[in-house]
Design a protein around this motif. Structure first.
Motif, PDB file in Angstrom:
ATOM      1  N   PRO A 404       2.410   2.261   9.782  1.00  0.00           N
ATOM      2  CA  PRO A 404       1.121   1.572   9.732  1.00  0.00           C
ATOM      3  C   PRO A 404       1.044   0.685   8.498  1.00  0.00           C
ATOM      4  O   PRO A 404       1.779   0.887   7.523  1.00  0.00           O
ATOM      5  N   LEU A 405       0.163  -0.290   8.538  1.00  0.00           N
ATOM      6  CA  LEU A 405       0.036  -1.240   7.434  1.00  0.00           C
ATOM      7  C   LEU A 405      -0.248  -0.532   6.120  1.00  0.00           C
ATOM      8  O   LEU A 405       0.287  -0.899   5.071  1.00  0.00           O
ATOM      9  N   LYS A 406      -1.079   0.499   6.165  1.00  0.00           N
ATOM     10  CA  LYS A 406      -1.445   1.241   4.953  1.00  0.00           C
ATOM     11  C   LYS A 406      -0.217   1.836   4.278  1.00  0.00           C
ATOM     12  O   LYS A 406      -0.063   1.749   3.056  1.00  0.00           O
ATOM     13  N   ASP A 407       0.662   2.448   5.057  1.00  0.00           N
ATOM     14  CA  ASP A 407       1.858   3.064   4.485  1.00  0.00           C
ATOM     15  C   ASP A 407       2.861   2.024   4.007  1.00  0.00           C
ATOM     16  O   ASP A 407       3.668   2.289   3.112  1.00  0.00           O
ATOM     17  N   ARG A 408       2.834   0.840   4.616  1.00  0.00           N
ATOM     18  CA  ARG A 408       3.778  -0.201   4.234  1.00  0.00           C
ATOM     19  C   ARG A 408       3.365  -0.911   2.944  1.00  0.00           C
ATOM     20  O   ARG A 408       4.214  -1.342   2.163  1.00  0.00           O
ATOM     21  N   LEU A 409       2.058  -1.046   2.724  1.00  0.00           N
ATOM     22  CA  LEU A 409       1.579  -1.830   1.582  1.00  0.00           C
ATOM     23  C   LEU A 409       0.979  -0.997   0.459  1.00  0.00           C
ATOM     24  O   LEU A 409       0.756  -1.517  -0.631  1.00  0.00           O
ATOM     25  N   ALA A 410       0.689   0.268   0.708  1.00  0.00           N
ATOM     26  CA  ALA A 410       0.006   1.076  -0.301  1.00  0.00           C
ATOM     27  C   ALA A 410       0.757   2.376  -0.541  1.00  0.00           C
ATOM     28  O   ALA A 410       1.663   2.747   0.207  1.00  0.00           O
ATOM     29  N   GLU A 411       0.387   3.059  -1.603  1.00  0.00           N
ATOM     30  CA  GLU A 411       0.945   4.370  -1.913  1.00  0.00           C
ATOM     31  C   GLU A 411      -0.184   5.274  -2.384  1.00  0.00           C
ATOM     32  O   GLU A 411      -1.284   4.807  -2.696  1.00  0.00           O
ATOM     33  N   ASN A 412       0.086   6.567  -2.428  1.00  0.00           N
ATOM     34  CA  ASN A 412      -0.953   7.512  -2.812  1.00  0.00           C
ATOM     35  C   ASN A 412      -1.463   7.244  -4.219  1.00  0.00           C
ATOM     36  O   ASN A 412      -0.698   6.928  -5.134  1.00  0.00           O
ATOM     37  N   CYS A 413      -2.759   7.371  -4.386  1.00  0.00           N
ATOM     38  CA  CYS A 413      -3.394   7.175  -5.686  1.00  0.00           C
ATOM     39  C   CYS A 413      -2.916   8.255  -6.658  1.00  0.00           C
ATOM     40  O   CYS A 413      -2.956   9.446  -6.330  1.00  0.00           O
ATOM     41  N   PRO A 414      -2.449   7.881  -7.865  1.00  0.00           N
ATOM     42  CA  PRO A 414      -1.974   8.888  -8.822  1.00  0.00           C
ATOM     43  C   PRO A 414      -3.083   9.798  -9.328  1.00  0.00           C
ATOM     44  O   PRO A 414      -2.819  10.911  -9.774  1.00  0.00           O
ATOM     45  N   ALA A 415      -4.325   9.331  -9.250  1.00  0.00           N
ATOM     46  CA  ALA A 415      -5.436  10.145  -9.744  1.00  0.00           C
ATOM     47  C   ALA A 415      -5.828  11.237  -8.761  1.00  0.00           C
ATOM     48  O   ALA A 415      -6.097  12.371  -9.144  1.00  0.00           O
ATOM     49  N   CYS A 416      -5.851  10.890  -7.453  1.00  0.00           N
ATOM     50  CA  CYS A 416      -6.316  11.866  -6.460  1.00  0.00           C
ATOM     51  C   CYS A 416      -5.184  12.452  -5.633  1.00  0.00           C
ATOM     52  O   CYS A 416      -5.407  13.371  -4.840  1.00  0.00           O
ATOM     53  N   GLY A 417      -3.967  11.906  -5.767  1.00  0.00           N
ATOM     54  CA  GLY A 417      -2.840  12.419  -4.999  1.00  0.00           C
ATOM     55  C   GLY A 417      -2.926  12.121  -3.522  1.00  0.00           C
ATOM     56  O   GLY A 417      -2.293  12.786  -2.710  1.00  0.00           O
ATOM     57  N   GLY A 418      -3.735  11.125  -3.160  1.00  0.00           N
ATOM     58  CA  GLY A 418      -3.857  10.737  -1.764  1.00  0.00           C
ATOM     59  C   GLY A 418      -4.959  11.450  -1.010  1.00  0.00           C
ATOM     60  O   GLY A 418      -5.155  11.217   0.177  1.00  0.00           O
ATOM     61  N   THR A 419      -5.717  12.321  -1.665  1.00  0.00           N
ATOM     62  CA  THR A 419      -6.786  13.048  -0.978  1.00  0.00           C
ATOM     63  C   THR A 419      -8.032  12.195  -0.788  1.00  0.00           C
ATOM     64  O   THR A 419      -8.851  12.469   0.087  1.00  0.00           O
ATOM     65  N   GLY A 420      -8.199  11.174  -1.628  1.00  0.00           N
ATOM     66  CA  GLY A 420      -9.397  10.343  -1.545  1.00  0.00           C
ATOM     67  C   GLY A 420     -10.511  10.807  -2.456  1.00  0.00           C
ATOM     68  O   GLY A 420     -11.583  10.207  -2.494  1.00  0.00           O
ATOM     69  N   PHE A 421     -10.291  11.873  -3.206  1.00  0.00           N
ATOM     70  CA  PHE A 421     -11.305  12.335  -4.154  1.00  0.00           C
ATOM     71  C   PHE A 421     -10.619  13.027  -5.325  1.00  0.00           C
ATOM     72  O   PHE A 421      -9.466  13.447  -5.227  1.00  0.00           O
ATOM     73  N   VAL A 422     -11.331  13.125  -6.452  1.00  0.00           N
ATOM     74  CA  VAL A 422     -10.819  13.801  -7.639  1.00  0.00           C
ATOM     75  C   VAL A 422     -11.803  14.890  -8.052  1.00  0.00           C
ATOM     76  O   VAL A 422     -12.976  14.868  -7.669  1.00  0.00           O
TER      77      VAL A 422
END
Length: 494
Positions: A404-422
């Protein structure tokens, strides 16, 4: 040479004046290492193609690999093909000889042993958690045919009509086959000369011979599928558009020489990056966001998860303009078209659940299904609408072939680890307090590094002074910008 600047506006005006309706442009951003192509219809980005020259994990690439693990219970093996994750090969994707032995109840560990080498092709790209899907049934696609050197399979595109034409092509194709070869005659064969088809087949045979001669190192990449331009030509994407503009001289010359594209190929000579000039970069960024707005003021929210993609439809700003029933119908109708566009643009695949606005009448649901089905017809990737569930959600699937486009252009956020929240700052403060409690009454000075937000919170609430008194210790805090996720770190004790 057709330059974009003097002709672009006039070409567009002439096109509309002649009454051809919406304008469909293809922009080829080929001037850099990463090749990109964008289909834009009346200013709206409809589809995006990306080719990373340093990524060898794409669908269609062929590898000489080695079996590293046999899974009898799953009827599959893992194959090391030289990528970060091993590929996955199921029984149904193995050579016919292996499948026959397995069907005769021969154990998989005897049919395929660890360390055995094999030629495999990627059919589905891997993800951050899974390796690529593999097959031993190699296919080499051309513009008119798909050559399958070891499948023994013959097929003709169902789009070719009438049935008499399909049968004649089938007989022609069978006459071309040698040994265990297989062949698929694509739709383009209906208008192609037989000599052209034969010539393409010979070219693919030579390509296959070259692949077999290159099997030396294990694991290794032995064949890379078509370049982005070749893929666009092969899948007739260039034939579907009204105008082609490229920023690379080589691709411009190649296309201009082709009579199929006469008069509609232009060379972009602007200083600004082409995708920035035409607003494509901004639309790509929007495609990575969860919310997509509708013309009426409503919106759709796209949430991609490991198991499925969930899409929610909202009236948004549209709810107060007209009565609810009309707002629901209008929003759902706009959402159906936009969801079809977003599925293709974001390259979303697998199970998709859509929560349209609630409709009371069955006729309204049928009308929505009809318009949504029509919108999906423009998608080259196979889709299937399964209907509404008992909860009123529309269930559908879209075939997965690439990331998917998201996986091709983005990577997991280092702050949240890809969960979407901290973790909240307040929770981190209490967590730090519990950790410091273990050192109460030690009469030591503790050196603690904290994130900027936690530092601000501790001083604002006077928590530091309270902890020093309560625990009978001295605390020294310093800010560390790198502690966004952990919040704090106790480095040493003095």
């Amino acid at each position: 040479m057709c330059s974009s600047n003097p002709f672009t506006l006039k070409w567009h005006q002439d096109y509309i004046t002649r009454g051809f309706g919406s304008l469909k442009n293809l922009y080829l951003n080929f001037a850099f290492h990463e090749k990109r192509a964008a289909i834009v219809e009346d200013g709206k980005l409809m589809e995006l193609f990306i080719d990373n020259p340093f990524d060898s994990s794409g669908t269609g690439n062929i590898f000489f690999g080695k079996v590293v693990k046999v899974l009898p219970g799953l009827g599959a093996v893992f194959v090391d093909i030289g990528l970060s994750k091993n590929g996955y090969l199921e029984q149904g994707d193995m050579l016919s000889g292996r499948r026959e032995r397995l069907q005769n109840n021969e154990p998989l560990p005897e049919v395929l042993r660890v360390g055995e080498t094999m030629l495999v092709q990627i059919t589905k790209e891997g993800s951050s958690t899974k390796g690529p899907r593999l097959t031993e049934l190699i296919t080499l696609p051309g513009r008119h045919i798909v050559y399958m050197p070891g499948s023994g399979y013959m097929a003709v595109s169902k789009k070719i009509q009438p049935e008499e034409t399909r049968e004649a092509l089938r007989m022609f194709g069978e006459c071309l086959l040698q040994g265990s070869e297989g062949l698929i005659l694509r739709t383009e064969c209906q208008t192609a000369a037989k000599s052209v088809i034969k010539e393409e087949l010979e070219g693919l045979r030579k390509k296959w011979e070259g692949i077999q001669k290159s099997l030396t190192d294990v694991p290794s990449l032995v064949y890379t599928d078509a370049t982005l331009l070749e893929e666009l030509l092969r899948n007739r994407v260039l034939n579907e558009v009204d105008r082609i503009e490229t920023d690379e001289l080589e691709s411009f010359k190649n296309l201009e020489r082709n009579p199929e594209f006469s008069g509609k190929v232009f060379m972009y000579d602007g200083k600004e990056n082409m995708f920035s000039k035409y607003g494509i970069e901004k639309q790509i960024k929007k495609a990575l966001q969860p919310v997509a707005w509708l013309k009426s003021g409503g919106n759709i929210v796209v949430q991609e998860t490991e198991a499925m993609t969930v899409i929610d439809v909202n009236t948004g700003k549209n709810s107060s303009r007209i009565n609810r029933e009309k707002a629901v119908l209008k929003t759902n109708d706009e959402a159906a078209a936009e969801i079809a566009r977003q599925l293709k643009l974001r390259n979303i695949s697998g199970i998709v659940m859509i929560d349209f606005l609630k409709m009371d009448q069955e006729e309204e649901k049928e009308s929505l299904l009809s318009s949504f089905t029509k919108a999906l017809e423009k998608d080259r990737t196979r889709t299937s609408i399964l209907g509404f569930t008992s909860l009123g959600l529309l269930e559908m699937t879209r075939k997965k072939t690439s990331l998917p486009l998201k996986d091709r252009l983005a990577e997991n956020c280092p702050a949240c680890g890809g969960t979407g929240f901290v973790t909240s700052t307040e929770t981190l403060a209490y967590r730090m307090e519990r950790k410091l409690w273990e050192h109460r009454n030690e009469n030591k000075k503790l050196n603690i590094k904290v994130s900027p937000s936690l530092f601000h919170y501790l001083h604002k609430t006077n928590r530091i002074q309270e902890l020093e008194v309560m625990l009978n210790i001295k605390l020294e805090l310093t800010v560390d910008e790198g502690l966004l996720k952990e919040g704090f770190r106790i480095e040493d004790f003095k």
